[in-house]
Design an enzyme around this catalytic site. Structure first.
Site, PDB file in Angstrom:
ATOM      1  N   GLY A   6       0.865  -1.231   0.158  1.00 34.86           N
ATOM      2  CA  GLY A   6       0.146  -0.054   0.068  1.00 34.86           C
ATOM      3  C   GLY A   6       0.776   1.306  -0.101  1.00 34.86           C
ATOM      4  N   GLY A   9      -0.027   4.965  -0.869  1.00 37.24           N
ATOM      5  CA  GLY A   9      -1.168   5.859  -0.077  1.00 37.24           C
ATOM      6  C   GLY A   9      -0.487   6.998   0.696  1.00 37.24           C
ATOM      7  CD  GLN A  10      -2.890  11.410   4.592  1.00 37.00           C
ATOM      8  OE1 GLN A  10      -3.671  10.749   4.790  1.00 37.00           O
ATOM      9  NE2 GLN A  10      -2.722  12.560   4.736  1.00 37.00           N
ATOM     10  CG  ASP A  32      -0.366   0.423  -3.934  1.00 40.39           C
ATOM     11  OD1 ASP A  32      -0.122   1.371  -2.867  1.00 40.39           O
ATOM     12  OD2 ASP A  32      -1.294   0.226  -4.457  1.00 40.39           O
ATOM     13  CG  ASN A  50      -5.198  -7.518  -5.403  1.00 42.98           C
ATOM     14  OD1 ASN A  50      -5.465  -6.964  -4.058  1.00 42.98           O
ATOM     15  ND2 ASN A  50      -6.279  -7.314  -6.223  1.00 42.98           N
ATOM     16  CE1 TYR A 140     -10.748   4.323   9.016  1.00 42.65           C
ATOM     17  CE2 TYR A 140      -9.754   2.970   7.495  1.00 42.65           C
ATOM     18  CZ  TYR A 140      -9.793   4.032   8.429  1.00 42.65           C
ATOM     19  OH  TYR A 140      -8.479   4.447   8.605  1.00 42.65           O
ATOM     20  CE  LYS A 144      -7.811   0.495   8.985  1.00 39.90           C
ATOM     21  NZ  LYS A 144      -6.321  -0.217   8.650  1.00 39.90           N
TER      22      LYS A 144
HETATM   23  C1  VAH Z   1     -10.263   8.771   7.724  1.00 45.63           C
HETATM   24  N1  VAH Z   1      -8.034   9.690   7.598  1.00 45.63           N
HETATM   25  O1  VAH Z   1     -10.659   9.976   7.751  1.00 45.63           O
HETATM   26  C2  VAH Z   1      -8.500   8.560   7.929  1.00 45.63           C
HETATM   27  C3  VAH Z   1      -8.672   8.198   9.363  1.00 45.63           C
HETATM   28  C4  VAH Z   1      -9.003   8.924  11.744  1.00 45.63           C
HETATM   29  C5  VAH Z   1      -9.492   9.276  10.284  1.00 45.63           C
HETATM   30  O2  VAH Z   1      -8.535   6.604   9.712  1.00 45.63           O
HETATM   31  O3  VAH Z   1     -10.759   7.648   7.305  1.00 45.63           O
END
Ligand code: VAH
Length: 314
Positions: A6, A9-10, A32, A50, A140, A144
């Site tokens: 990855g 990514g940022q 990536d 991937n 998300y 997590k």
């Molecule tokens: C988001 N930048 O906005 C991520 C992060 C706490 C925010 O997990 O989903």
């Protein structure tokens, strides 16, 4: 060798640069879906990966026999709500592939990012503790929280040295964020320089935990270097920089661009996500276990962002 999966990514972009500065360009393999367009990332090896294709990931483990693997590939909060099935699949099965292969290939350390998104509407809002009610209501955040549980499980059951941090919103200029709720805090700087104005999708009083990427990368590497015996947390560490609202950030930007104007867009779905997250985080465990301390306050973040974007982008 170190794998960064990855890498476009940022966070991945900056981790590759930081790790190559420490371990040497050829020892950090950027992985990536396609090569990065950024020249800094062309300095060392790249593999098309991937993370959902376990065979491909296994072949890369076999080829490089990594001592450390950083898994950053994921769909973030806003994007995840638009594609729940892919978000769950990528965030969870990507993690399982890496955890299982790390055991198979005896990888010394694995890093996987968590997020303040693991907290939910019934979590304490201010100075949120390491242990508290966690009822995330985004795919998300759910992925997590589940991922944190699995990381701790693999540590306890199989002795895998996997480490994790609950990142706040991250602010950086080297790579744009992708599909997060906190992304306004990056776009605002670009718009301030380009148009002297910005339309925020979060309301004026939406306070969120944030951090400058330099702090986040330094803290991550400090955690990875900490003696394993010092680490009491094997889910993911609370991790705090500075909390602020869009209006507080706008006031700081006006110290550099006095004519800057901040407007607001109503009814953006990301407002509901932001409302479910804490305003500030208690990171005492990180401070005690591995000496964490942020260096960037809002004034330093603002001046550094404007200065670097001016130099590199416009
Ligand atoms: C988001 N930048 O906005 C991520 C992060 C706490 C925010 O997990 O989903």
């Amino acid at each position: 060798n170190i794998l960064v999966i990855g890498s476009n990514g940022q966070i991945g972009t900056e981790l590759v640069i930081a790790l190559r500065n420490i371990y040497g360009d050829s020892n950090v393999i950027a992985c990536d879906l396609q090569p990065s367009k950024q020249i800094e990332l062309s300095a060392g090896p790249f593999e098309v990966v991937n993370v959902l294709d376990k065979q491909v990931v296994s072949d890369v483990f076999k080829k490089y026999k990594p001592t450390q693997v950083y898994l950053l590939a994921a769909l973030l909060s806003a994007t995840g709500e638009k594609n729940p099935a892919l978000a769950w699949d990528l965030n969870m099965n990507g993690l399982f592939h890496v955890l299982d292969l790390a055991i198979e290939f005896k990888t010394a350390k694995v890093y996987w990012p968590s997020s303040i998104a693991v907290f939910g509407p019934n979590s304490p809002k201010h100075n949120t503790d390491q242990f508290c009610v966690m009822d995330p209501n985004t795919v998300y955040g759910i992925s997590k929280l589940a991922g944190e549980r699995w990381c701790e499980y693999y540590f306890q059951k199989y002795g895998l040295d996997v480490r994790s941090i609950r990142y706040p919103g991250l602010i950086s200029w080297k790579a744009m964020p992708g599909g997060g709720t906190t992304d306004y805090a990056v776009h605002i700087f670009h718009e301030a320089l380009k148009n002297k104005s910005y339309q925020s999708f979060l309301s004026a009083t939406t306070e969120l935990p944030m951090m400058y990427m330099d702090d986040a990368i330094r803290g991550t590497l400090e955690l990875m270097d900490a003696p394993a015996d010092n680490l009491r947390i094997r889910s993911a560490y609370n991790f705090a920089g500075v909390s602020f609202t869009p209006e507080i950030l706008a006031e700081e930007i006006k110290k550099h661009i006095p004519e800057f104007k901040l407007g607001y867009v109503e009814n953006d779905p990301r407002q509901l996500i932001a409302n479910s997250w804490p305003a500030s985080i208690n990171d005492d465990y990180a401070r005690t276990d591995w000496g964490w301390k942020p260096n960037y306050d809002l004034a330093k973040i603002t001046s550094d962002m404007l200065e670097n974007i001016k130099k590199t982008v416009y």
